[in-house]
Design a protein around this motif. Structure first.
Motif, PDB file in Angstrom:
ATOM      1  N   ASP A  28       0.863  -1.199   0.000  1.00 16.67           N
ATOM      2  CA  ASP A  28       0.000   0.000   0.000  1.00 16.67           C
ATOM      3  C   ASP A  28       0.893   1.239   0.000  1.00 16.67           C
ATOM      4  N   GLU A  29       1.036   1.860  -1.170  1.00 24.77           N
ATOM      5  CA  GLU A  29       1.883   3.041  -1.366  1.00 24.77           C
ATOM      6  C   GLU A  29       3.277   2.803  -0.768  1.00 24.77           C
ATOM      7  N   PRO A  30       3.996   1.805  -1.282  1.00 24.00           N
ATOM      8  CA  PRO A  30       5.250   1.376  -0.644  1.00 24.00           C
ATOM      9  C   PRO A  30       6.371   2.400  -0.704  1.00 24.00           C
ATOM     10  N   THR A  31       6.333   3.327  -1.655  1.00 24.45           N
ATOM     11  CA  THR A  31       7.453   4.275  -1.786  1.00 24.45           C
ATOM     12  C   THR A  31       7.061   5.704  -1.430  1.00 24.45           C
ATOM     13  N   ALA A  32       5.900   5.887  -0.844  1.00 21.36           N
ATOM     14  CA  ALA A  32       5.460   7.244  -0.488  1.00 21.36           C
ATOM     15  C   ALA A  32       6.439   7.875   0.493  1.00 21.36           C
ATOM     16  N   GLY A  33       6.933   9.056   0.166  1.00 20.44           N
ATOM     17  CA  GLY A  33       7.813   9.794   1.057  1.00 20.44           C
ATOM     18  C   GLY A  33       9.259   9.343   1.072  1.00 20.44           C
ATOM     19  N   LEU A  34       9.617   8.393   0.196  1.00 24.29           N
ATOM     20  CA  LEU A  34      10.988   7.906   0.189  1.00 24.29           C
ATOM     21  C   LEU A  34      11.845   8.699  -0.789  1.00 24.29           C
ATOM     22  N   ASP A  35      13.159   8.717  -0.523  1.00 23.80           N
ATOM     23  CA  ASP A  35      14.068   9.401  -1.429  1.00 23.80           C
ATOM     24  C   ASP A  35      14.219   8.585  -2.712  1.00 23.80           C
ATOM     25  N   PRO A  36      14.657   9.211  -3.811  1.00 20.78           N
ATOM     26  CA  PRO A  36      14.736   8.513  -5.112  1.00 20.78           C
ATOM     27  C   PRO A  36      15.587   7.251  -5.084  1.00 20.78           C
ATOM     28  N   GLN A  37      16.699   7.267  -4.351  1.00 18.23           N
ATOM     29  CA  GLN A  37      17.569   6.093  -4.317  1.00 18.23           C
ATOM     30  C   GLN A  37      16.873   4.904  -3.671  1.00 18.23           C
ATOM     31  N   THR A  38      16.205   5.143  -2.545  1.00 13.04           N
ATOM     32  CA  THR A  38      15.485   4.063  -1.871  1.00 13.04           C
ATOM     33  C   THR A  38      14.315   3.583  -2.719  1.00 13.04           C
ATOM     34  N   ARG A  39      13.656   4.508  -3.403  1.00 14.60           N
ATOM     35  CA  ARG A  39      12.532   4.132  -4.270  1.00 14.60           C
ATOM     36  C   ARG A  39      13.003   3.180  -5.372  1.00 14.60           C
ATOM     37  N   LEU A  40      14.124   3.488  -6.000  1.00 13.54           N
ATOM     38  CA  LEU A  40      14.642   2.621  -7.063  1.00 13.54           C
ATOM     39  C   LEU A  40      15.045   1.256  -6.517  1.00 13.54           C
ATOM     40  N   LEU A  41      15.623   1.222  -5.299  1.00 18.33           N
ATOM     41  CA  LEU A  41      15.972  -0.049  -4.680  1.00 18.33           C
ATOM     42  C   LEU A  41      14.719  -0.898  -4.467  1.00 18.33           C
ATOM     43  N   LEU A  42      13.655  -0.291  -3.967  1.00 17.20           N
ATOM     44  CA  LEU A  42      12.424  -1.043  -3.731  1.00 17.20           C
ATOM     45  C   LEU A  42      11.810  -1.515  -5.046  1.00 17.20           C
ATOM     46  N   TRP A  43      11.891  -0.698  -6.073  1.00 23.18           N
ATOM     47  CA  TRP A  43      11.390  -1.133  -7.379  1.00 23.18           C
ATOM     48  C   TRP A  43      12.132  -2.388  -7.848  1.00 23.18           C
ATOM     49  N   ASP A  44      13.457  -2.389  -7.696  1.00 24.89           N
ATOM     50  CA  ASP A  44      14.255  -3.550  -8.106  1.00 24.89           C
ATOM     51  C   ASP A  44      13.861  -4.787  -7.308  1.00 24.89           C
ATOM     52  N   ILE A  45      13.651  -4.618  -6.002  1.00 25.37           N
ATOM     53  CA  ILE A  45      13.285  -5.752  -5.157  1.00 25.37           C
ATOM     54  C   ILE A  45      11.913  -6.299  -5.557  1.00 25.37           C
ATOM     55  N   VAL A  46      10.961  -5.408  -5.815  1.00 28.79           N
ATOM     56  CA  VAL A  46       9.621  -5.848  -6.218  1.00 28.79           C
ATOM     57  C   VAL A  46       9.691  -6.623  -7.533  1.00 28.79           C
ATOM     58  N   ARG A  47      10.497  -6.145  -8.475  1.00 25.72           N
ATOM     59  CA  ARG A  47      10.642  -6.858  -9.755  1.00 25.72           C
ATOM     60  C   ARG A  47      11.253  -8.243  -9.538  1.00 25.72           C
ATOM     61  N   GLU A  48      12.235  -8.345  -8.652  1.00 22.49           N
ATOM     62  CA  GLU A  48      12.847  -9.635  -8.343  1.00 22.49           C
ATOM     63  C   GLU A  48      11.821 -10.596  -7.749  1.00 22.49           C
ATOM     64  N   LEU A  49      11.031 -10.105  -6.814  1.00 16.67           N
ATOM     65  CA  LEU A  49      10.005 -10.951  -6.194  1.00 16.67           C
ATOM     66  C   LEU A  49       9.007 -11.441  -7.237  1.00 16.67           C
ATOM     67  N   ASN A  50       8.627 -10.567  -8.146  1.00 13.05           N
ATOM     68  CA  ASN A  50       7.694 -10.948  -9.194  1.00 13.05           C
ATOM     69  C   ASN A  50       8.319 -11.969 -10.146  1.00 13.05           C
ATOM     70  N   ALA A  51       9.594 -11.770 -10.485  1.00 12.68           N
ATOM     71  CA  ALA A  51      10.282 -12.705 -11.373  1.00 12.68           C
ATOM     72  C   ALA A  51      10.384 -14.093 -10.738  1.00 12.68           C
ATOM     73  N   ALA A  52      10.386 -14.131  -9.396  1.00  4.99           N
ATOM     74  CA  ALA A  52      10.437 -15.412  -8.679  1.00  4.99           C
ATOM     75  C   ALA A  52       9.057 -16.056  -8.573  1.00  4.99           C
ATOM     76  N   GLY A  53       8.035 -15.425  -9.136  1.00  6.17           N
ATOM     77  CA  GLY A  53       6.709 -16.041  -9.207  1.00  6.17           C
ATOM     78  C   GLY A  53       5.644 -15.438  -8.323  1.00  6.17           C
ATOM     79  N   ARG A  54       5.980 -14.410  -7.561  1.00  3.38           N
ATOM     80  CA  ARG A  54       4.974 -13.828  -6.672  1.00  3.38           C
ATOM     81  C   ARG A  54       4.071 -12.856  -7.430  1.00  3.38           C
ATOM     82  N   THR A  55       2.815 -12.866  -7.050  1.00  2.57           N
ATOM     83  CA  THR A  55       1.863 -11.864  -7.530  1.00  2.57           C
ATOM     84  C   THR A  55       1.990 -10.644  -6.624  1.00  2.57           C
ATOM     85  N   ILE A  56       2.066  -9.457  -7.226  1.00  4.28           N
ATOM     86  CA  ILE A  56       2.234  -8.220  -6.472  1.00  4.28           C
ATOM     87  C   ILE A  56       1.042  -7.314  -6.753  1.00  4.28           C
TER      88      ILE A  56
END
Length: 211
Positions: free
Chosen positions: A144-172
């Protein structure tokens, strides 16, 4: 207030699905219903074959939830936060320690693993919240709004992690009112306003629909 007004969604296994809309549109209420936290006054909702209200225990084993505001216990260390969560879901002691170490490393928190989370930054708290939600290895992850209020660097890190989780088969399933986030992350998305879905499709389909 009618928070949701006949809203209907079909989220496919293995996709990143986004709910995009302004504050107060009904995104968080939708997530609340699907994660068994908000009881709807009408309608039905399923995660897989499980009705979220008739079979809530089974649903909770299938899902991980990261709420809009971190709800962490500031009296625990980061490692304790993860291992306690694993214990709630019956994960063995050895597996709890192994999973906690792996998640702390992936979320760049290993060097702070045994510190109280009281002094963590907002980005660190959000990374820890996602790590905690993954401790029982859920099939569906709600953000639920996972990157709200985060700095750009942390936001990009979370985006990468979410993509990895999805590539491993998780529904997001994620909610956002950040147009760039929806465009970059989601396979499909629904635009919600005043509790209704006003458009649904891929980012490209929705952009082509605008004159």
């Amino acid at each position: 207030v009618t928070a949701l007004d006949g809203l209907s969604l079909d989220i496919r296994p293995g996709e990143i699905f986004g709910l995009l809309g302004p504050n107060g549109a009904g995104k968080s209420t939708t997530i609340g219903i699907l994660t068994t936290r908000v009881r709807p006054t009408a309608g039905t909702a399923f995660v897989g074959s499980h009705d979220v209200w008739r079979d809530g225990v089974a649903v909770k084993r299938l899902i991980g939830v990261v709420q809009q505001r971190p709800n962490l216990d500031f009296g625990l260390t980061a490692r304790e936060m993860l291992t306690f969560h694993g214990a709630y879901f019956g994960v063995s002691s050895a597996d709890r320690q192994r999973r906690a170490d792996a998640l702390l490393s992936r979320f760049q928190l290993a060097d702070r693993a045994d510190e109280l989370v009281f002094g963590f930054s907002g980005g660190m708290l959000q990374r820890l919240s996602i790590a905690r939600a993954l401790m029982h290895e859920p099939q569906v992850l709600f953000l639920d709004e996972p990157t709200a209020g985060l700095d750009p660097q942390t936001r990009l890190l979370l985006w990468d992690i979410v993509r990895e989780l999805n590539a491993a088969g998780r529904t997001i399933v994620l909610t956002t009112h950040n147009m760039e986030e929806a465009d970059q992350m989601c396979h499909r998305l629904a635009i919600v306003d005043h509790g209704r879905v006003i458009a649904e499709g891929t980012a490209e389909e929705l952009k082509r629909a605008v004159p």
